[in-house]
Structures are given as structure tokens and as C-alpha cells.
Design a protein around this motif. Structure first.
Motif, short mmCIF file in Angstrom:
data_model
loop_
_atom_site.label_atom_id
_atom_site.label_comp_id
_atom_site.label_asym_id
_atom_site.label_seq_id
_atom_site.Cartn_x
_atom_site.Cartn_y
_atom_site.Cartn_z
N GLY A 131 15.16 18.18 -7.78
CA GLY A 131 16.61 18.34 -7.68
C GLY A 131 17.33 17.63 -8.82
N VAL A 132 16.90 16.40 -9.12
CA VAL A 132 17.52 15.62 -10.18
C VAL A 132 17.30 16.30 -11.53
N VAL A 133 16.07 16.73 -11.77
CA VAL A 133 15.73 17.37 -13.05
C VAL A 133 16.55 18.64 -13.22
N GLU A 134 16.64 19.40 -12.15
CA GLU A 134 17.36 20.66 -12.21
C GLU A 134 18.83 20.42 -12.57
N HIS A 135 19.35 19.31 -12.06
CA HIS A 135 20.77 19.03 -12.29
C HIS A 135 21.06 18.74 -13.76
N VAL A 136 20.14 18.04 -14.42
CA VAL A 136 20.42 17.57 -15.77
C VAL A 136 19.93 18.55 -16.84
N CYS A 137 18.85 19.29 -16.52
CA CYS A 137 18.12 19.97 -17.59
C CYS A 137 18.40 21.47 -17.67
N ASP A 138 18.20 22.01 -18.90
CA ASP A 138 18.31 23.45 -19.09
C ASP A 138 17.01 24.13 -18.68
N ARG A 139 15.92 23.54 -19.12
CA ARG A 139 14.62 24.13 -18.79
C ARG A 139 13.78 23.09 -18.07
N ILE A 140 12.84 23.55 -17.27
CA ILE A 140 11.96 22.66 -16.52
C ILE A 140 10.52 23.05 -16.80
N ALA A 141 9.67 22.05 -17.02
CA ALA A 141 8.23 22.29 -17.09
C ALA A 141 7.59 21.54 -15.94
N VAL A 142 6.77 22.22 -15.17
CA VAL A 142 6.11 21.59 -14.04
C VAL A 142 4.70 21.19 -14.45
N MET A 143 4.37 19.93 -14.29
CA MET A 143 3.04 19.47 -14.67
C MET A 143 2.19 19.23 -13.44
N TYR A 144 0.92 19.55 -13.57
CA TYR A 144 0.00 19.35 -12.46
C TYR A 144 -1.37 19.07 -13.05
N LEU A 145 -1.96 17.96 -12.68
CA LEU A 145 -3.27 17.58 -13.20
C LEU A 145 -3.34 17.66 -14.72
N GLY A 146 -2.31 17.16 -15.39
CA GLY A 146 -2.35 17.07 -16.84
C GLY A 146 -1.99 18.34 -17.58
N LYS A 147 -1.75 19.40 -16.87
CA LYS A 147 -1.39 20.66 -17.53
C LYS A 147 0.02 21.09 -17.10
N ILE A 148 0.66 21.85 -17.99
CA ILE A 148 1.92 22.47 -17.59
C ILE A 148 1.58 23.78 -16.89
N VAL A 149 1.96 23.86 -15.60
CA VAL A 149 1.56 25.04 -14.85
C VAL A 149 2.67 26.07 -14.80
N GLU A 150 3.88 25.64 -15.10
CA GLU A 150 4.98 26.59 -15.06
C GLU A 150 6.14 26.01 -15.83
N SER A 151 6.88 26.87 -16.51
CA SER A 151 8.09 26.38 -17.17
C SER A 151 9.10 27.50 -17.27
N GLY A 152 10.34 27.09 -17.38
CA GLY A 152 11.41 28.09 -17.47
C GLY A 152 12.73 27.47 -17.08
N PRO A 153 13.80 28.23 -17.11
CA PRO A 153 15.10 27.71 -16.69
C PRO A 153 15.06 27.27 -15.23
N GLY A 154 15.77 26.21 -14.92
CA GLY A 154 15.73 25.64 -13.59
C GLY A 154 16.04 26.63 -12.49
#
Lengths: 297, 326, 306
Positions: free
Chosen positions: C222-245
Motif C-alpha cells: 500500500g505504501v509503495v503504491e502510494h509513492v511510486c509510479d512503477r512497482i517491482a515485486v521481488m521474491y527469492l532474489g528475483k523480480i517476479v513481476e513489475s509494472g504500474p501500481g
């Protein structure tokens, strides 16, 4: 925004500095106030020995044959020794090598050990390894024995004894500060300084060392008692202060042969040393309790 | 009839070097048997102090000035040390935010649980061990045999919190006080622990008091909850009622301050100012200096807690005065 | 708050990898390695805010430190303003440091307890910026005002400030050298909700006013979505998804993102229960999804990388 700190849920955040808090704790505790007073009195008497002592010339070593081995009396509160010198004056003069010099010794040991330990903990790697193996080497010997060996090699005398004690004591501070430094190395404010591009020597001087002051202060206070004893031991063995100058250790050594017929010659310097060491130990305990993280207030 | 747990006008103050600081200024709330009750507030609002007071675990510097805590018709504050000892663990248990500091690192989980079971239930070693194992199973831990002989540092954060819960439930207490049980955990683990608490509640006929700063946690786990501000309950009621129509300006402000997708790009409605350091010294409503709807009366007298609906009460003059802040 | 994209990204990370050797293991001969960051590629454009979300141990903090070059990468490239910085030496990095600054999670710990606010904020000016003491005082005051503090805070020690105020001081210090990039590592997770909102508003405002670029690391979607244009989701050291919030919230693609999103026991709007909460309810009733999430290091190591 107002400027008041938020109280934590259970613990009340006090807005005063640690120093002010410490002073409050010390003030409330009669034992610590007593030890502080004792230490201060000793300090002043040693510094102003020629003015405080009733017989300054005798305190400095001049013999006075008419008053040999007098028991304590209103003229000589602690009696006189084999050479007719006033024991009270000698005890006051003896405080200079026996108390002031250990202060300098511990101070020097901190000055050498703390920066080395801080850099070792901060840098890690080969520098850390080298410094720590050197301290291991020193710490493997009992400090007093090591100091005796060094004095024997350098030659007798107050300066050499003091130097020997510095050499055998700095590794303790290097160890303590190194430990604190390692734990500070990964703290956020150090990392923030890194990321700002602050140079490493500046980080050590501004961020690491000031935050190690607490353990240094505690260790130094407790060590002072030990160093006073060690200094006395060296003097007792004739490796420290040389006669006719006064030193508690030396006085005990001089008085021990006549302990049965003139107990006052050895007992008073012994008491002087005992009370001072006790005062430092008490103060050290109070400081340690105060700075102990488990100490809940 | 008195409630299962009833806290009445509780005032607690701390003595510190700088004088007395009031932590609780008249906390009044009731918890019903079998419900999940939330106690919500920000740092310093007194929620943990309330929890500790219920177990007679207040630090030495705390003084109870007035008020009562009736638990199953007995005043906890009037109990002797011995009575409290048998109350804790047997009838009320508490779990804490950080499971790794609450477990003793030098004993195995099994031996720590055994000791509790033997002391409170008078079981022998074998019975105690069997009971510990059964409880660990009940909290959903796999491979109970291994966990009994494991040390705390062998377990992950979520497993440790499960073990803590198992230990707290050993004597099947009537009330479990959970102080921020999920704050130190990741969101996915948090959801597991919260689901577990709901499940255990029905299984063991347990009443849970959940102390948290997270309104989201309250929203989806609690039946009723109270909002604490500066040592006072400002709003209490059924979760559905309070979240549908939050009455107190503080509750509304808290909800508005949470970033949501709807608020993207807009300024969040932050609450100006900070919590008062010594709310006891404030006359009138403690929230008045930060309140957007403040009027004269708020600064003169503290609003009492009044029922505004069948299942909701708040402490604000606003709707009494007929003002509408909606 | 869409930002026009310049041609080249300010930060470009290519196949960045960081492995940590885990302690122990030499007795058994098995060296265990933690893949903290594993083949991560991303771009951050000037003026943009990229959010990195994930749970503790997912490698998001390590990624932030790699970009700042507080850690040495095992492999991969980091391009800052088109220049490869992954293999620069410490001394070569010094001039770059003033362009990228960091704000950490725990505000009290990120300020040295023995320095006053004035000295904390002035430190980068004096030691790196080479600004004289009498000039720095005025500059410090300006910086403090920029973050909502004032002259009355100059002579305070960190323990005399609230958490939110400490975080403002940390932000002022980070802004002292006019950086282009701010790495914000969980800047609000130690704060209360109402204070968090103050700090988030400040960060949004500063970015607009100063044209800053953010790399915003948090566990709170929620916090990240509020501040950022794009979000990258990390899981086990990898980016598993990214895109606009908005897209990620509306249609989480990766199962882990769905889990993360569903696990926020979140938020109700002023008007009542919002859609997120309904999601949470449905997710909690299916706890099986949580149990299938593996941990990056086998359980029982007692090792917490974050």
C-alpha cells in the motif's frame, strides 16, 4: 510540529542526556558519591602534596634521625618510619606515583588501544587479524608478569614501570573497542556516512569512536584499581619508584621488616591503597550497572 | 451481570526521574466471553500498559491510581502476588510481539513447555511432554517431535510465534492477551497467525484480546474493538459498526492516514502534531490540539464515553452538539 | 504524477547477482550460498519512483545496497547515468556518492546518538561538500525547513526527537548534497500510521519540488503504491513481476504477488469496507497458499539476511 518526544508504551523516554541521567543516579547512590569523593580527595592531596603534607621535606625523602619509629601521635598522625620520616606526609607524597601515574597509564593505554581497536573492527581483514593476534599475544601473559619482564628489560624506575604497564594494558582496550566497533560497523548511521562519501578515517573518528566511549569508560574505571595494585606491586618489588622517593608499594616493602614492632609504617600505605582501589571498584560497578542494556529504568 | 472482563476507569502513572507521567487516564472497556477483542492505538497510547495491568505485570515504576479490572468477577488489581501467579498462565496468558526474545534461547521448546505444564497443571514429565506435543500440533506445527527438541533459533519467526501461542495455551486459559503478535512477521505469515488465532478461539473456547497498531488487522479479525488515544478509550464498538461509521475524529483520521489505491497521488490526510507526552496534564480532550473539528468545550472538559448506538460508543462532544463532521 | 521519460535511464541494472556465503558449513565441507539477488534487471528513469516490494529476506534491501555500491555485486552491471559503476573502486565511487543518497528504516539508529541535529545534517556539507562551517549553518537551516523542521531543532540530540522527526532529519541529511537519486529503504515501517502519512506526504512533495528519482523499498504494498509510479515485486532474489501500481493491484499476475496483495490485512476507506478487505477475507479462508511459500534458506539456519 511540536518538539516533544513520544513516550514509548512502557518505557518513558526522558529528554535528558545520558550524562545528566548518570549524574542523577550517582547522586542518589550514597556509595558512588562516597567513592567519587574519596577519589577526588586523593587526587587533590596528590596534586598539592607539598602544600598539604605536614612535613613536605620528609615526604619527599629527607630523613630525620631524631624521630625514628615513633608511633602515631598528634604530631605524627601515622607515626614515623625507620629514617624518622612522617608516614602521613609520605603517604600523601606516595600518592603521586601510586595514583597519578596509574591515571596516566590507563589514559595512554586507552589512547593507543582504542583507535587501533576501532580501526581493526571497522576495517576487518588483514589489519584486524594482525592487531587481534598481537593483542592475543599480550593477553596470553598475566599483565603483572609481563610488566615485570618489561621493566626488568628496560631497567628499574618509575618511568619504565609506567611504560611497561602501558604496554601490557593497551591490548585490553583494543579488544573492547574492536568488539564495539564491529557492532557499530553495520549500523545505519555508519552506512549512511559511507553512502554520503565520507572518508573512512573520518567515519572512525566521528561515528565509531564516540559511540565506544561507554565501554571504554567502564573498563577504564575498573582497570584503574587494578593498575594501582600493579604499580604498587612493581614498587614493592623494587622495580618502580626508587628510594628515597615515596610510593605506597615501596613503603609497604620498607615497613614489612618491622611490621611486628612498628606496624604503622606498612599498614597506613596499605590502607591508603586499599581504600582507593575499593573506591574505583565501587564506581566501576555503578557505571557498569548504569550502562548495562538490561538495566531497566 | 458483569462482563467476562471489565476494566473500569483505570488510571496508571509512571514515576520517572522527571516526575510522574500518566500512561492511562481512565480506560473503560469490557470484553465478552468468546470474542476477539481489538485494542488499537499508536505508540504511547497505553495499549501495552493496559495488557500488562490485566496480568499484574506492571513494571515497578508504575502506580495504579484508581480503577478496577474485573476478570471473571474478581478484581485483578486487588490480588496478592500468589493469586496473580496462579492467574497468569492458568486463566490468562500473554504473547508478545517478538517471539525470539520471549523464548529462552538456551532451553529447547519442549523443556520450556514442560516446565510450564508441570508447574501449573501438576503433570509428571511424560504427561507434560505429551501435552506440549498435543498443543504444538493444535497450532499447526509439523513434525512435533523435532520441534520439542529444537532450540528457539532453529525455528523461523512464524514457527516461533506458533510455539509461543502453543505455550500460552498449555493450560487452556480463558483469556489470551496477544500484544502485537504479528508486527515482527511478514504479511503472509501474519495472515497465517491471525487465521490460527481465529481457529483456536473456537477450538478452545478462548477469548482473545488483540493489541495492535494495525487497523487492517482489527478489521478482519476482531468482533469488537476499542481505539485508545493518550491513555483513554475514544471509541469502542462492534467492528462492523465502527468501520462503517467511525464516530470519533481520531478514528476517522487514523483510517484516512492509511495509504490506499484510491488515494494514489493525492496527499494523505496526516494527523498534524504529535501525541501529548503527559496526557494527564492536558485539561479537556487530549486529542483537541490535533483535532480538525475542535471547539471551545473540547478544551475545557474531557468528553466521557457515551453510547451512540446499540453497539458503539465514543468520547466526543461533536455529535452531542449536533455538529456533523461527515 | 506521470513523468516524461528521458531517453536513457538514470539507473540501469543488468543481470545483477549477489551471493552471500553463509556462515558455518566448512566442517561438513558443504558451503551454503544464499542467492540474495539473482539475475535482476531493471531501469529507473530520471524523475521516476520505482517501488521494490517483497518480504524480509527477498533481497530487496540487498538490491538497494548494490545500487548504492555499499556492497560489491557478484556479477552483473549497474549503470548510473550511463556509466558502469559495478566494478568501480571505493575511491572512484566517492565523487558519485553525492549524487545518490539513502534513507534507512530505523530513524533513531540511522543518526549517531552523540551528534546534534545541526552536526548530523552538516556532516555531508563539511566532509564531502567542502563548505565552511559558517555557511553550512545557514544551509542546514534551509534543509531542515525543507523537511518541515526548524531552527529550534538545530541543537537537539536524536533521542530528544520523535521517530518522525528523526526520519525528517535523515531525509534532510540525504538532501544536503543535492542528490539526483534517493534510495529509501523502508523509510516508514518503524513509524505510526499518522506519522507515516506525514513522511509519505513529505516524500511525494520533495520528489515533485526537487525532481528527485526514488528507489523505494518496502514490504508494504500500500505504501509503495502510494509513492511510486512503477512497482517491482521481488521474491527469492528475483523480480517476479513489475509494472504500474494500478495494474498490479488490479490484476496481480504472479501467484506470489497475489499472495502478497491478499495478505495485507488492509485498509478500509472512510466510506466503509473497501475491495481490498474483501480480498483479504477470501484469502484467509484458504490458508493453504501460504504454506506453499518456500523460504530462501532452509529452515533451521537461524540466518536472517534482512
Amino acid at each position: 510540529m511540536s518538539v516533544i518526544p513520544l513516550p514509548a508504551d512502557v518505557e518513558i523516554v526522558t529528554g535528558s542526556t545520558r550524562g545528566a541521567q548518570l549524574w542523577r543516579v550517582l547522586r542518589r547512590d550514597p556509595l558512588s558519591i562516597m567513592s567519587l569523593t574519596i577519589i577526588l580527595i586523593y587526587l587533590l592531596m596528590s596534586l598539592f602534596a607539598p602544600w598539604v603534607a605536614p612535613y613536605p621535606a620528609q615526604g619527599a625523602g629527607k630523613s630525620n634521625p631524631p624521630t625514628v619509629m615513633l608511633p602515631p601521635s598528634p604530631q605524627h598522625w601515622m607515626g614515623t618510619d625507620q629514617l624518622g620520616r612522617d608516614v602521613f606526609s609520605r603517604v600523601i607524597f606516595g600518592g603521586r606515583p601510586a595514583f597519578i601515574v596509574p591515571l596516566l597509564v590507563v589514559g595512554l593505554a586507552v589512547l593507543i588501544g582504542a583507535p587501533l581497536g576501532a580501526i581493526a573492527g571497522f576495517k576487518g581483514g588483514w589489519f584486524d587479524e594482525t592487531i587481534m593476534r598481537i593483542t592475543d599475544l599480550f593477553l596470553a601473559f598475566p599483565s603483572l608478569l609481563l610488566a615485570m619482564a618489561i621493566t626488568a628489560a628496560l631497567g628499574r624506575g618509575l618511568e619504565n614501570a609506567a611504560l611497561a604497564l602501558v604496554i601490557s594494558w593497551w591490548p585490553w582496550y583494543a579488544r573492547i573497542v574492536r568488539g564495539a566497533s564491529v557492532s557499530l560497523r553495520d549500523r545505519y548511521f555508519v552506512e549512511a556516512a559511507h553512502s554520503m562519501g565520507v572518508r573512512e578515517p573520518v567515519i572512525v573518528a566521528r561515528h565509531i569512536l564516540p559511540n565506544c566511549l561507554t565501554p571504554i569508560l567502564i573498563q577504564a574505571t575498573i582497570d584503574l584499581g587494578t593498575v594501582i595494585l600493579a604499580m604498587g606491586g612493581l614498587a614493592f618489588l623494587g622495580m618502580g619508584t626508587q628510594p628515597p622517593a615515596a610510593d605506597w608499594g615501596l613503603m609497604i616493602s620498607e615497613g614489612r621488616t618491622s611490621i611486628l614492632n612498628a606496624w604503622w609504617i606498612a599498614i597506613f600505605p596499605m590502607l591508603a591503597m586499599m581504600i582507593l582501589v575499593l573506591a574505583f571498584n565501587l564506581l566501576g560497578d555503578v557505571l557498569r550497572d548504569f550502562f548495562d542494556p538490561r538495566h531497566y529504568r | 451481570m458483569k462482563s467476562f472482563l471489565q476494566i473500569q476507569d483505570l488510571h496508571i502513572a509512571f514515576q520517572s526521574d522527571r516526575g510522574t507521567v500518566a500512561a492511562l487516564n481512565g480506560v473503560t472497556l469490557d470484553v465478552r466471553r468468546g470474542e476477539m477483542f481489538g485494542l488499537v492505538g499508536e505508540t504511547g497510547c497505553g495499549k501495552t500498559v493496559t495488557g500488562l495491568a490485566m496480568l499484574g505485570l506492571l513494571p515497578k515504576s508504575a502506580r495504579v491510581r484508581s480503577g478496577s479490572i474485573f476478570f471473571e468477577h474478581t478484581d485483578v488489581l486487588a490480588m496478592s502476588a500468589g493469586e496473580l501467579q496462579s492467574l497468569r498462565g492458568r486463566r490468562i496468558s500473554m504473547i508478545f510481539q517478538d517471539p525470539s526474545t520471549a523464548l529462552n534461547p538456551v532451553f529447547t521448546i519442549g523443556s520450556q513447555m514442560e516446565r510450564v505444564a508441570r508447574q501449573h497443571l501438576g503433570l509428571n514429565r511424560r504427561q507434560a511432554r505429551a501435552r506440549a506435543g498435543a498443543m504444538l500440533e493444535a497450532v499447526g506445527l509439523p513434525d512435533v517431535g523435532w520441534i520439542l527438541s529444537a532450540y528457539p533459533h532453529h525455528l523461523s519467526g512464524g514457527m516461533k510465534q506458533r510455539a509461543m501461542i502453543a505455550m500460552a495455551l498449555l493450560c487452556e486459559p480463558a483469556l489470551l492477551v496477544a500484544d502485537e503478535p504479528t508486527t515482527a512477521l511478514d504479511v503472509t505469515i501474519q495472515a497465517q497467525i491471525l487465521a490460527l488465532l481465529s481457529e483456536l478461539r473456537s477450538k478452545f473456547n478462548l477469548t482473545v484480546m488483540l493489541i495492535t497498531h494495525n487497523l487492517g488487522v482489527v478489521a478482519h479479525t476482531c468482533d469488537r474493538f476499542a481505539v485508545l488515544y493518550a491513555g483513554r478509550v475514544v471509541e469502542i464498538g462492534a467492528t462492523s459498526a465502527v468501520f462503517t461509521v467511525p464516530q470519533h475524529p481520531y478514528t476517522r483520521a487514523l483510517l484516512a492516514a492509511i495509504p490506499t489505491p484510491a488515494a494514489h497521488g493525492k496527499a494523505l490526510a496526516a494527523i498534524p502534531g504529535t501525541v501529548p507526552v503527559n496526557p494527564g496534564a492536558v485539561s479537556g480532550c487530549a486529542f483537541a490540539p490535533r483535532c480538525a473539528f475542535v471547539f471551545d468545550r473540547c478544551k475545557q472538559e474531557a468528553p466521557p464515553l457515551r453510547a451512540v448506538a446499540a453497539n458503539q460508543a465514543n468520547a466526543c462532544f461533536l455529535d452531542e452538539a449536533g455538529g456533523d463532521a461527515g | 504524477m506521470t513523468v516524461s521519460r528521458s531517453e536513457a535511464p538514470l539507473i540501469e541494472v543488468r543481470s545483477l547477482t549477489k551471493h552471500f556465503r553463509l556462515p558455518g558449513g566448512w566442517l561438513t565441507g558443504k558451503r551454503r550460498v544464499l542467492h540474495a539477488v539473482d539475475d535482476v534487471s531493471l531501469q529507473v528513469y530520471t524523475g521516476e519512483a520505482l517501488g521494490i516490494v517483497g518480504e524480509s529476506g527477498c533481497g530487496k534491501t540487498t538490491l538497494g545496497r548494490l545500487v548504492l555500491r555499499l556492497l560489491d555485486p557478484t556479477a552483473g552491471q549497474i549503470l548510473f547515468d550511463g556509466r558502469e559503476i559495478a566494478k568501480l573502486k571505493k575511491s572512484e565511487l566517492l565523487p558519485l556518492r553525492r549524487q545518490m543518497q539513502v534513507v534507512f528504516q530505523n530513524p533513531q539508529q540511522s543518526l549517531s546518538a552523540r551528534l546534534r541535529v545541526a552536526d548530523i545534517v552538516a556532516e555531508p556539507l563539511r566532509t564531502v561538500g567542502g563548505i565552511a562551517d559558517d555557511q553550512s549553518r545557514r544551509r542546514v537551516l534551509g534543509l531542515l525547513e525543507q523537511v518541515g523542521l526548524g531552527a529550534q531543532h538545530l541543537d537537539r540530540y536524536p533521542h530528544e526527537l520523535s521517530g518522525g522527526q528523526c526520519q525528517r532529519v535523515a531525509i534532510a541529511r540525504a538532501l544536503a548534497l543535492d542528490p539526483v537519486l534517493l534510495v529509501l529503504d523502508e523509510p516508514t515501517s518503524a513509524l505510526d500510521v499518522s506519522v507515516q502519512a506525514q513522511i509519505l506526504n513529505l516524500l511525494v512533495d520533495l520528489r515533485q519540488r526537487l525532481g528527485l528519482t526514488y528507489l523505494f523499498i518496502s514490504h508494504d504494498l500500500g505504501v509503495v503504491e502510494h509513492v511510486c509510479d512503477r512497482i517491482a515485486v521481488m521474491y527469492l532474489g528475483k523480480i517476479v513481476e513489475s509494472g504500474p501500481g494500478k495494474e498490479i493491484f488490479a490484476a496481480p499476475g504472479h501467484p506470489y504477488t497475489q499472495a502478497l496483495l491478499g495478505a495485507i490485512p488492509s485498509q478500509m476507506s472512510r466510506r466503509g469496507v473497501n475491495w481490498l478487505c474483501c480480498r483479504v477475507m477470501s484469502q484467509v479462508r484458504q490458508p493453504a497458499i501460504w504454506l506453499s511459500i518456500p523460504h530462501p534458506v532452509p529452515v533451521g539456519t537461524g540466518y536472517l539476511p534482512d
